[in-house]
Design an enzyme around this catalytic site. Structure first.
Site, PDB file in Angstrom:
ATOM      1  N   PHE A 151       0.821  -1.213   0.000  1.00 25.75           N
ATOM      2  CA  PHE A 151       0.000   0.000   0.000  1.00 25.75           C
ATOM      3  C   PHE A 151       0.849   1.255   0.000  1.00 25.75           C
ATOM      4  O   PHE A 151       0.607   2.205   0.736  1.00 25.75           O
ATOM      5  CB  PHE A 151      -0.948  -0.021   1.203  1.00 25.75           C
ATOM      6  CG  PHE A 151      -2.196   0.805   1.029  1.00 25.75           C
ATOM      7  CD1 PHE A 151      -2.973   0.676  -0.103  1.00 25.75           C
ATOM      8  CD2 PHE A 151      -2.588   1.689   2.012  1.00 25.75           C
ATOM      9  CE1 PHE A 151      -4.131   1.431  -0.255  1.00 25.75           C
ATOM     10  CE2 PHE A 151      -3.757   2.448   1.875  1.00 25.75           C
ATOM     11  CZ  PHE A 151      -4.518   2.314   0.736  1.00 25.75           C
ATOM     12  N   GLY A 152       1.882   1.216  -0.867  1.00 26.12           N
ATOM     13  CA  GLY A 152       2.641   2.434  -1.105  1.00 26.12           C
ATOM     14  C   GLY A 152       1.887   3.326  -2.076  1.00 26.12           C
ATOM     15  O   GLY A 152       0.673   3.176  -2.266  1.00 26.12           O
ATOM     16  N   THR A 173      -1.419  -5.146   3.879  1.00 28.57           N
ATOM     17  CA  THR A 173      -0.248  -4.316   4.125  1.00 28.57           C
ATOM     18  C   THR A 173       0.019  -4.236   5.615  1.00 28.57           C
ATOM     19  O   THR A 173      -0.893  -4.396   6.431  1.00 28.57           O
ATOM     20  CB  THR A 173      -0.453  -2.897   3.575  1.00 28.57           C
ATOM     21  OG1 THR A 173       0.712  -2.102   3.840  1.00 28.57           O
ATOM     22  CG2 THR A 173      -1.655  -2.210   4.225  1.00 28.57           C
ATOM     23  N   THR A 229       2.732  -5.001 -11.711  1.00 30.61           N
ATOM     24  CA  THR A 229       3.367  -3.814 -12.286  1.00 30.61           C
ATOM     25  C   THR A 229       4.519  -3.351 -11.398  1.00 30.61           C
ATOM     26  O   THR A 229       4.987  -2.222 -11.539  1.00 30.61           O
ATOM     27  CB  THR A 229       2.348  -2.673 -12.449  1.00 30.61           C
ATOM     28  OG1 THR A 229       1.719  -2.428 -11.174  1.00 30.61           O
ATOM     29  CG2 THR A 229       1.295  -3.010 -13.481  1.00 30.61           C
ATOM     30  N   ARG A 231       7.789  -5.537  -9.657  1.00 29.48           N
ATOM     31  CA  ARG A 231       9.075  -6.087 -10.062  1.00 29.48           C
ATOM     32  C   ARG A 231       8.912  -7.561 -10.410  1.00 29.48           C
ATOM     33  O   ARG A 231       8.182  -8.291  -9.745  1.00 29.48           O
ATOM     34  CB  ARG A 231      10.114  -5.930  -8.932  1.00 29.48           C
ATOM     35  CG  ARG A 231      10.694  -4.534  -8.813  1.00 29.48           C
ATOM     36  CD  ARG A 231      11.552  -4.190 -10.019  1.00 29.48           C
ATOM     37  NE  ARG A 231      12.253  -2.923  -9.902  1.00 29.48           N
ATOM     38  CZ  ARG A 231      11.795  -1.769 -10.344  1.00 29.48           C
ATOM     39  NH1 ARG A 231      10.593  -1.697 -10.912  1.00 29.48           N
ATOM     40  NH2 ARG A 231      12.511  -0.671 -10.225  1.00 29.48           N
ATOM     41  N   GLU A 260      14.061  -9.302 -18.587  1.00 30.47           N
ATOM     42  CA  GLU A 260      13.265  -8.447 -19.475  1.00 30.47           C
ATOM     43  C   GLU A 260      13.945  -8.172 -20.807  1.00 30.47           C
ATOM     44  O   GLU A 260      13.455  -7.372 -21.596  1.00 30.47           O
ATOM     45  CB  GLU A 260      12.930  -7.146 -18.753  1.00 30.47           C
ATOM     46  CG  GLU A 260      12.041  -7.394 -17.539  1.00 30.47           C
ATOM     47  CD  GLU A 260      11.574  -6.115 -16.869  1.00 30.47           C
ATOM     48  OE1 GLU A 260      12.082  -5.034 -17.211  1.00 30.47           O
ATOM     49  OE2 GLU A 260      10.696  -6.213 -15.996  1.00 30.47           O
ATOM     50  N   HIS A 279       7.478  -3.421 -19.435  1.00 29.56           N
ATOM     51  CA  HIS A 279       7.879  -2.565 -18.320  1.00 29.56           C
ATOM     52  C   HIS A 279       7.527  -1.104 -18.601  1.00 29.56           C
ATOM     53  O   HIS A 279       8.370  -0.204 -18.590  1.00 29.56           O
ATOM     54  CB  HIS A 279       9.377  -2.708 -18.029  1.00 29.56           C
ATOM     55  CG  HIS A 279       9.750  -2.356 -16.625  1.00 29.56           C
ATOM     56  ND1 HIS A 279      10.829  -2.900 -15.976  1.00 29.56           N
ATOM     57  CD2 HIS A 279       9.178  -1.501 -15.724  1.00 29.56           C
ATOM     58  CE1 HIS A 279      10.923  -2.402 -14.762  1.00 29.56           C
ATOM     59  NE2 HIS A 279       9.924  -1.542 -14.589  1.00 29.56           N
ATOM     60  N   GLY A 281       5.199   0.655 -16.844  1.00 28.84           N
ATOM     61  CA  GLY A 281       4.515   1.285 -15.714  1.00 28.84           C
ATOM     62  C   GLY A 281       4.775   2.773 -15.566  1.00 28.84           C
ATOM     63  O   GLY A 281       3.851   3.562 -15.418  1.00 28.84           O
TER      64      GLY A 281
END
Length: 319
Positions: A151-152, A173, A229, A231, A260, A279, A281
């Site tokens: 929940f960042g 979280t 989304t 790592r 990747e 990638h 995001g």
């Protein structure tokens, strides 16, 4: 005058970041890379550099051993797991990131991936381009349950969008914080048991490596879709492929993989039940501009002898 190396591929000579650095009296050189560098090139990457603005390419202890003048590595993004933080700290090198620059971009992509899976846009769009006219019946996000792990900033932004879509939003979280109206905070087991879409928004730490393993996947609903989304290292890709093969979950939508590069192997590439993006995001015009400027501000602060605005370490020489 200091010398600044820039490897982030969307930063260019003459842009706002370049002008900010050169107006402060520094010289700037560019060395972007679209894939892994040869070992010899990596070891000399920081030759003559006092500061570096990097994307997500690896920075190893061996590279830092050779970086005799380097004072600061500024990531033009939020994650910093590609940099050996301990080695940088031991060498007296600041490592900085750019928190808060791309959480809306990440959240919008997470929702876009969910919509792609729900409406099978990944199959419909190329079919129409080829002259077909599929009338595929998808599903709605409204009324579904969205489980958010972490929940960042990006997790919060995704929760906000999920609520706007009319989804029930569950959050797992350790740090709920404030402004949590309309959200239900649950433990991870409950989230896995109830989530129709489970979206990952945690950092890539040693403790989170392959947090999505066979046990995590076994706890999901067979109709669930996993969204990542954050790592690639968060997911055991072999375990996910097996779960998909066995019908233990319905699908996955991934913006990140463990490897990747184009040549990187993954058991998840080429599957009809997995949507993979490259990638993207933080790759919006707005987020890139914010990230580049924030990275430059970190560099300028260190070169001026000040503490950078967003450090992720406390270098030995600065203690």
């Amino acid at each position: 005058m200091a010398h600044v190396l820039v490897t982030t591929d969307y930063l260019r000579p003459g842009d706002t970041v370049h002008r900010l650095l050169t107006d402060a009296g520094h010289s700037v050189a560019y060395d972007p890379s679209s894939g892994p560098r040869r070992e010899a090139d990596a070891l000399t990457l920081f030759d003559g550099a006092d500061a570096a603005i990097l994307a997500s390419e690896p920075v190893t202890p061996e590279m830092l051993n050779a970086a005799t003048a380097l004072k600061v590595i500024a990531r033009s993004g939020v994650g910093f797991d590609s940099v050996d933080i301990q080695a940088a700290t031991d060498h007296g090198i600041w490592v900085c990131n750019t928190p808060g620059v791309n959480h809306h971009a990440v959240a919008e992509l997470a929702m876009g991936l969910m919509l792609t899976i729900a409406r099978r846009l990944d199959a419909v769009i190329p079919a129409v381009r080829s002259g077909q006219w599929p009338r595929t019946a998808g599903t709605e996000l409204h009324g579904r349950t969205l489980g958010i792990v972490g929940f960042g900033a990006s997790g919060r932004a995704t929760a906000e969008l999920g609520r706007a879509f009319g989804m029930e939003v569950l959050v797992s979280t350790r740090y709920p914080g404030q402004d949590t109206e309309g959200l239900e905070f649950v433990d991870r087991a409950v989230l896995c048991a109830r989530g129709d879409y489970v979206s990952l928004h945690v950092e890539a730490t040693a403790g989170n490596h392959h947090m999505v393993d066979a046990g995590f996947l076994e706890a999901l609903k067979p109709t669930a879709v996993l969204v990542n989304t954050a790592r690639g290292s968060l997911i055991d890709e072999s375990a996910l492929a097996r779960a998909l093969d066995d019908g233990r979950i319905a699908g996955a939508a991934l913006d990140v993989l463990e490897s990747e590069t184009i040549s990187g192997g993954s058991a998840l590439r080429g599957r009809d039940d997995v949507v993979i993006t490259s990638h993207l995001g933080g790759q919006t015009v707005e987020a890139r501009q914010r990230a580049g400027l924030a990275a430059a501000e970190n560099v300028l602060a260190v070169l001026a002898g000040d503490t950078p605005p967003s450090p992720v370490n406390q270098p030995a020489a600065a203690s």
